[in-house]
Design an enzyme around this catalytic site. Structure first.
Site, PDB file in Angstrom:
ATOM      1  N   ASP A  17      38.005  44.914  15.823  1.00 51.22           N
ATOM      2  CA  ASP A  17      39.295  44.241  15.954  1.00 51.22           C
ATOM      3  C   ASP A  17      40.231  45.122  16.790  1.00 51.22           C
ATOM      4  OD1 ASP A  17      40.194  46.272  14.247  1.00 51.22           O
ATOM      5  OD2 ASP A  17      40.288  44.968  12.495  1.00 51.22           O
ATOM      6  N   ALA A  18      41.481  44.755  16.858  1.00 53.80           N
ATOM      7  CA  ALA A  18      42.447  45.498  17.677  1.00 53.80           C
ATOM      8  C   ALA A  18      42.632  46.931  17.203  1.00 53.80           C
ATOM      9  CB  ALA A  18      43.793  44.773  17.684  1.00 53.80           C
TER      10      ALA A  18
END
Length: 143
Positions: A17-18
Protein backbone atom coordinates in the site's frame (compact mmCIF):
# COMPACT_ATOMS: atom_id res chain seq x y z
CA UNK A 1 0.06 -34.96 8.10
CA UNK A 2 2.73 -33.99 5.58
CA UNK A 3 6.03 -32.12 5.58
CA UNK A 4 5.85 -28.43 4.74
CA UNK A 5 6.66 -27.22 1.24
CA UNK A 6 8.47 -23.84 1.24
CA UNK A 7 8.16 -21.28 -1.55
CA UNK A 8 10.20 -18.05 -1.46
CA UNK A 9 8.71 -14.73 -2.59
CA UNK A 10 9.86 -11.13 -2.41
CA UNK A 11 7.46 -8.34 -1.36
CA UNK A 12 7.43 -6.07 -4.41
CA UNK A 13 6.20 -2.50 -4.74
CA UNK A 14 3.02 -3.74 -6.45
CA UNK A 15 2.23 -5.85 -3.35
CA UNK A 16 2.23 -2.90 -0.96
CA UNK A 17 0.00 0.00 0.00
CA UNK A 18 1.06 3.65 0.14
CA UNK A 19 2.90 3.00 3.42
CA UNK A 20 5.05 0.23 1.96
CA UNK A 21 3.15 -2.48 3.87
CA UNK A 22 1.99 -5.61 2.04
CA UNK A 23 -1.75 -5.28 1.38
CA UNK A 24 -3.68 -7.84 3.45
CA UNK A 25 -5.30 -9.65 0.48
CA UNK A 26 -1.89 -10.34 -1.08
CA UNK A 27 -1.15 -12.90 1.64
CA UNK A 28 -3.91 -15.03 0.10
CA UNK A 29 -2.21 -14.65 -3.29
CA UNK A 30 1.10 -15.77 -1.82
CA UNK A 31 -0.64 -18.81 -0.33
CA UNK A 32 -2.32 -19.65 -3.64
CA UNK A 33 1.01 -19.50 -5.45
CA UNK A 34 2.66 -21.68 -2.80
CA UNK A 35 -0.08 -24.33 -3.27
CA UNK A 36 0.39 -24.23 -7.04
CA UNK A 37 4.17 -24.57 -6.71
CA UNK A 38 3.70 -27.41 -4.18
CA UNK A 39 1.60 -29.30 -6.75
CA UNK A 40 4.23 -28.63 -9.43
CA UNK A 41 6.87 -29.93 -7.02
CA UNK A 42 4.81 -33.13 -6.78
CA UNK A 43 4.75 -33.32 -10.60
CA UNK A 44 1.11 -32.25 -10.91
CA UNK A 45 -0.05 -29.63 -13.40
CA UNK A 46 -3.45 -28.14 -12.56
CA UNK A 47 -4.11 -27.42 -16.24
CA UNK A 48 -3.31 -31.01 -17.18
CA UNK A 49 -5.62 -32.22 -14.41
CA UNK A 50 -8.41 -30.08 -15.83
CA UNK A 51 -7.84 -31.20 -19.41
CA UNK A 52 -7.14 -34.89 -18.85
CA UNK A 53 -9.18 -35.75 -15.75
CA UNK A 54 -11.79 -33.00 -15.63
CA UNK A 55 -10.66 -31.89 -12.15
CA UNK A 56 -10.37 -28.40 -10.74
CA UNK A 57 -9.83 -27.03 -7.25
CA UNK A 58 -11.80 -24.30 -5.50
CA UNK A 59 -11.23 -22.58 -2.19
CA UNK A 60 -14.13 -23.49 0.10
CA UNK A 61 -12.95 -21.63 3.20
CA UNK A 62 -9.98 -19.57 4.34
CA UNK A 63 -8.95 -18.24 7.73
CA UNK A 64 -5.89 -16.13 8.37
CA UNK A 65 -4.29 -14.49 11.35
CA UNK A 66 -2.08 -11.47 10.77
CA UNK A 67 0.66 -11.21 13.39
CA UNK A 68 3.11 -8.71 11.94
CA UNK A 69 3.24 -6.81 8.63
CA UNK A 70 5.46 -7.67 5.72
CA UNK A 71 6.98 -4.63 4.04
CA UNK A 72 8.51 -3.68 0.72
CA UNK A 73 11.56 -5.79 -0.23
CA UNK A 74 11.06 -8.40 2.51
CA UNK A 75 12.13 -11.91 1.55
CA UNK A 76 9.25 -14.15 2.57
CA UNK A 77 8.97 -17.91 2.81
CA UNK A 78 5.47 -19.24 2.34
CA UNK A 79 4.82 -22.77 3.58
CA UNK A 80 2.09 -25.18 2.50
CA UNK A 81 1.37 -28.35 4.44
CA UNK A 82 -1.60 -30.71 4.21
CA UNK A 83 -3.16 -31.07 7.67
CA UNK A 84 -6.31 -32.95 6.67
CA UNK A 85 -7.29 -34.99 3.65
CA UNK A 86 -10.83 -36.08 2.97
CA UNK A 87 -12.35 -37.90 0.03
CA UNK A 88 -12.91 -34.69 -1.98
CA UNK A 89 -11.03 -32.00 -0.07
CA UNK A 90 -7.78 -30.92 1.51
CA UNK A 91 -6.98 -28.55 4.35
CA UNK A 92 -3.70 -26.72 3.78
CA UNK A 93 -1.92 -24.96 6.65
CA UNK A 94 0.08 -21.94 5.52
CA UNK A 95 2.67 -19.87 7.31
CA UNK A 96 4.39 -16.78 5.99
CA UNK A 97 7.80 -16.03 7.47
CA UNK A 98 10.08 -13.03 7.04
CA UNK A 99 13.59 -14.34 6.34
CA UNK A 100 16.74 -12.56 7.47
CA UNK A 101 20.36 -13.23 6.60
CA UNK A 102 21.57 -12.71 10.14
CA UNK A 103 18.50 -13.04 12.37
CA UNK A 104 15.98 -15.74 13.25
CA UNK A 105 13.01 -15.91 10.84
CA UNK A 106 9.87 -14.15 12.02
CA UNK A 107 6.33 -15.54 11.63
CA UNK A 108 4.12 -12.88 10.05
CA UNK A 109 0.94 -14.69 9.10
CA UNK A 110 -0.63 -18.11 9.36
CA UNK A 111 -3.87 -19.67 8.31
CA UNK A 112 -5.73 -22.58 6.82
CA UNK A 113 -7.36 -22.96 3.44
CA UNK A 114 -9.88 -25.69 2.67
CA UNK A 115 -9.68 -26.79 -0.95
CA UNK A 116 -12.52 -28.67 -2.63
CA UNK A 117 -11.88 -31.05 -5.52
CA UNK A 118 -14.54 -30.45 -8.18
CA UNK A 119 -15.70 -31.91 -11.46
CA UNK A 120 -14.65 -29.23 -13.97
CA UNK A 121 -17.86 -29.47 -15.97
CA UNK A 122 -20.43 -29.77 -13.19
CA UNK A 123 -18.68 -27.83 -10.42
CA UNK A 124 -19.75 -30.68 -8.12
CA UNK A 125 -17.51 -32.38 -5.54
CA UNK A 126 -15.59 -35.40 -6.75
CA UNK A 127 -12.96 -37.61 -5.15
CA UNK A 128 -9.33 -36.54 -5.27
CA UNK A 129 -7.68 -38.34 -8.19
CA UNK A 130 -5.37 -41.23 -7.26
CA UNK A 131 -2.54 -39.32 -8.96
CA UNK A 132 -2.75 -36.61 -6.29
CA UNK A 133 -3.22 -38.96 -3.34
CA UNK A 134 -0.28 -41.11 -4.50
CA UNK A 135 1.98 -38.06 -5.00
CA UNK A 136 1.08 -36.66 -1.59
CA UNK A 137 1.67 -39.89 0.29
CA UNK A 138 4.85 -40.94 -1.55
CA UNK A 139 7.15 -38.98 0.76
CA UNK A 140 4.97 -38.89 3.86
CA UNK A 141 6.11 -41.39 6.51
CA UNK A 142 2.78 -41.06 8.39
CA UNK A 143 0.83 -42.59 5.50
Amino acid sequence: MSPAFVWPVRAYYEDTDAGGVVFYANYLKYMERARTEWLRHLGISQERLRQEQGVIFAVRAASLEYLRPAVLDDLLHVTARVTDRRRASLVIRHEIWRRYETKTPELLNHGEVKIACLDAGKFAPRPLPDLIVDAMTAGDPEQ
